[in-house]
Design a protein around this motif. Structure first.
Motif, PDB file in Angstrom:
ATOM      1  N   TYR A 184      36.366  38.420  44.571  1.00  0.00           N
ATOM      2  CA  TYR A 184      35.576  39.645  44.477  1.00  0.00           C
ATOM      3  C   TYR A 184      36.480  40.853  44.712  1.00  0.00           C
ATOM      4  CZ  TYR A 184      31.854  36.215  44.979  1.00  0.00           C
ATOM      5  OH  TYR A 184      31.034  35.125  44.804  1.00  0.00           O
ATOM      6  N   ALA A 185      36.172  41.963  44.055  1.00  0.00           N
ATOM      7  CA  ALA A 185      36.954  43.188  44.193  1.00  0.00           C
ATOM      8  C   ALA A 185      36.023  44.390  44.178  1.00  0.00           C
ATOM      9  CB  ALA A 185      37.972  43.308  43.064  1.00  0.00           C
ATOM     10  N   VAL A 186      36.437  45.478  44.838  1.00  0.00           N
ATOM     11  CA  VAL A 186      35.656  46.720  44.857  1.00  0.00           C
ATOM     12  C   VAL A 186      36.563  47.904  44.542  1.00  0.00           C
ATOM     13  CG1 VAL A 186      33.765  46.037  46.383  1.00  0.00           C
ATOM     14  CG2 VAL A 186      35.939  46.739  47.389  1.00  0.00           C
ATOM     15  N   VAL A 216      31.920  50.193  42.293  1.00  0.00           N
ATOM     16  CA  VAL A 216      31.796  48.977  41.501  1.00  0.00           C
ATOM     17  C   VAL A 216      32.224  47.773  42.329  1.00  0.00           C
ATOM     18  CG1 VAL A 216      32.792  47.725  39.532  1.00  0.00           C
ATOM     19  CG2 VAL A 216      32.080  50.085  39.260  1.00  0.00           C
ATOM     20  N   VAL A 217      31.534  46.654  42.147  1.00  0.00           N
ATOM     21  CA  VAL A 217      31.975  45.379  42.694  1.00  0.00           C
ATOM     22  C   VAL A 217      32.129  44.403  41.524  1.00  0.00           C
ATOM     23  CG1 VAL A 217      29.595  44.700  43.247  1.00  0.00           C
ATOM     24  CG2 VAL A 217      31.496  43.509  44.345  1.00  0.00           C
ATOM     25  N   SER A 274      33.737  40.312  35.861  1.00  0.00           N
ATOM     26  CA  SER A 274      32.406  40.833  35.599  1.00  0.00           C
ATOM     27  C   SER A 274      32.102  41.893  36.649  1.00  0.00           C
ATOM     28  CB  SER A 274      31.357  39.716  35.673  1.00  0.00           C
ATOM     29  OG  SER A 274      31.621  38.708  34.720  1.00  0.00           O
ATOM     30  N   THR A 275      31.540  43.029  36.229  1.00  0.00           N
ATOM     31  CA  THR A 275      31.364  44.153  37.141  1.00  0.00           C
ATOM     32  C   THR A 275      29.917  44.597  37.240  1.00  0.00           C
ATOM     33  OG1 THR A 275      31.789  45.784  35.395  1.00  0.00           O
ATOM     34  CG2 THR A 275      33.695  44.979  36.638  1.00  0.00           C
ATOM     35  N   VAL A 276      29.591  45.154  38.410  1.00  0.00           N
ATOM     36  CA  VAL A 276      28.267  45.702  38.676  1.00  0.00           C
ATOM     37  C   VAL A 276      28.441  47.024  39.408  1.00  0.00           C
ATOM     38  CG1 VAL A 276      26.167  45.428  40.050  1.00  0.00           C
ATOM     39  CG2 VAL A 276      27.068  43.484  38.780  1.00  0.00           C
ATOM     40  N   TRP A 300      25.303  37.824  37.767  1.00  0.00           N
ATOM     41  CA  TRP A 300      26.001  38.937  38.410  1.00  0.00           C
ATOM     42  C   TRP A 300      25.430  40.239  37.842  1.00  0.00           C
ATOM     43  CZ3 TRP A 300      28.495  39.277  42.712  1.00  0.00           C
ATOM     44  CH2 TRP A 300      29.407  40.304  42.960  1.00  0.00           C
ATOM     45  N   THR A 301      24.357  40.716  38.449  1.00  0.00           N
ATOM     46  CA  THR A 301      23.661  41.905  37.970  1.00  0.00           C
ATOM     47  C   THR A 301      23.317  42.808  39.141  1.00  0.00           C
ATOM     48  OG1 THR A 301      21.483  40.840  38.168  1.00  0.00           O
ATOM     49  CG2 THR A 301      22.625  40.617  36.041  1.00  0.00           C
TER      50      THR A 301
END
Length: 474
Positions: free
Chosen positions: A74-76, A85-86, A97-99, A154-155
């Motif tokens: 995971y990244a932010v 964004v995470v 994949s980003t949210v 992932w939403t």
């Protein structure tokens, strides 16, 4: 102030390898090495501005900007349009994949980082962001998201609305430096600073899977510190980290920053002084010095203070531009290790320009407790060429790695007593701005060092934010 001084003598020679049986010797453990295995792009146009000589997406006190759990990383970060964004990827995968989590960065201040934590007790991901001596924004995922990543989409619907409290728990109106740490029993703690630079206190909050509790402050800003130049009666403790070892002990290296510039030889320097160390064996409720004496109680009247005995493991006055909030870790035996950096005395006894002097003459040092229980320090013989921080990790064999500014990597072997530092990777091809962020949690899971860095840019022109992966000895 009473001080425990560091033993400076280096260990000589290699550690002998015991025999497995008569006439049969075990092969020696490998020394440090890194093999670059690939680079992925988090954002081709991440927000870029230089503030306090650093970037908001790459600051050493982000704990954590990268995090690995149950086969996913995971990244932010903040995007060019300031959105928080995470992202996640299958471990080792090439696509993120980003949210967006519903919050925009308020100011061009590199302190206002995003930090991640995970509560293993309920499988939630937690984010704390966008604060510098003011309010914070907190977001958490639904329960179980990290326990079943392949089975849950992932939403944005997997994350709650941004909050200005921890589920209703208001901590302080002057909040800075969120650092999450997972406890050995599956809970999650949040370390933070109350008040301001030069006059602040460290505090802890704890999440047990159902609610947050404020444990309280544990360091003091009061007391008198006197240097050869003058005195100061207020300060704050800057942590190099806060980490549990495999035996459940909580470790914290730190340096003090004085409020009164009269303690310095020149106003162009910085008032940081001394490297200290404390630990806790009761999940941060009480704090002990290296000798085991209680020197502070979280939420109590007796807090860790600059006047307490036995705190200093490497003494240094405020005249050498000592860096705050560098890096720490523990080895397989639970012994504490840290990276510190400053301008050594051979370059002069008075820095007059903090950034320029560190860039020209700054050096990093590896401070650790050795097998005999003594504190030991070794200079890493590679110029910083930067005012920025260095990160520290250990591999499965307890070899040490310093991730220097610009993504350079140096290593030292356990067999040498961590004295044979050499450059392993020169940063070629990264074009990294300076300070980088590492995934502290991934190394033990698959032996890979992930380095998050942002490419150099100018002004406020967005630039690429990437993650480079390096294989460590198997």
């Amino acid at each position: 102030m009473k001080r425990r001084t560091l033993l400076g003598a280096a260990l000589a020679g290699a550690v002998a390898t015991p025999a497995l049986a008569a006439g049969t010797a075990r092969a020696a453990d490998p020394g440090p090495s890194v093999t670059r295995t690939g680079t992925t792009t988090l954002d081709s146009q991440a927000i870029f501005f230089v503030s306090y000589d650093g970037l908001v997406n790459n600051n050493s006190f982000q704990k954590n900007a990268l995090l690995t759990y149950k086969g996913y990383q995971y990244a932010v970060w903040y995007t060019a349009d300031r959105g928080a964004v995470v992202g996640r990827r299958v471990l080792g995968g090439s696509t993120w994949s980003t949210v967006k989590v519903g919050h925009n960065l308020r100011y061009n201040d590199s302190h206002n980082v995003i930090s991640m934590g995970l509560s293993k007790v309920d499988g939630r991901l937690h984010l704390n962001m966008d604060s510098h001596s003011d309010g914070f924004t907190y977001v958490k995922s639904v329960a179980g998201l990290l326990d079943n990543p392949a089975g849950l989409s992932w939403t944005a619907s997997r994350f709650g609305a941004p909050q200005s409290t921890l589920d209703g728990l208001a901590l302080t109106s002057q909040f800075t430096y969120p650092q999450f740490v997972s406890t050995p029993d599956g809970k999650l703690q949040l370390s933070y600073r109350v008040a301001i630079s030069g006059n602040g206190r460290n505090a802890l909050a704890e999440y047990d899977g159902s609610k947050w509790t404020n444990l309280g402050e544990w360091s003091a800003s009061t007391g008198t510190y006197t240097s050869e130049h003058g005195s100061s009666t207020a300060r704050n403790m800057y942590l190099h980290g806060i980490d549990y070892d495999r035996n459940g002990r909580l470790h914290a290296f730190f340096t003090w920053r004085e409020q009164n510039g009269a303690v310095m030889c020149n106003g162009g320097g910085i008032t940081n002084h001394d490297t200290g160390y404390v630990h806790s064996d009761d999940r941060g409720r009480t704090w002990r010095n290296d000798a085991g004496t209680v020197v502070g109680t979280t939420g109590g009247s007796d807090k860790v203070s600059v006047t307490d005995p036995g705190l200093v493991v490497d003494p240094l006055n405020p005249d050498h531009s000592l860096m705050n909030q560098e890096s720490q870790t523990t080895d397989s035996a639970g012994r504490p290790h840290a990276i510190i950096s400053y301008v050594p005395g051979r370059f002069g006894q008075c820095t007059t320009n903090y950034v320029a002097d560190r860039t020209a003459n700054g050096r990093a040092f590896h401070v650790r407790k050795n097998t005999s229980g003594a504190w030991q320090k070794t200079e890493i013989p590679i110029p910083l060429n930067s005012s920025q921080r260095t990160r520290l990790i250990l591999d499965k064999y307890d070899n040490a790695y310093a991730i220097l500014p610009f993504g350079r990597i140096a290593g030292a072997s356990k067999a040498s007593g961590h004295t044979d530092w050499k450059l392993l990777f020169d940063g070629a091809g990264l074009n990294a701005f300076g300070e980088v962020v590492i995934d502290e949690t991934r190394i033990a899971q698959d032996g890979v060092l992930s380095v998050m860095y942002q490419e150099k840019s100018s002004g406020t022109t967005p630039s690429a934010l990437r993650v480079a992966d390096f294989r460590l000895p198997a």
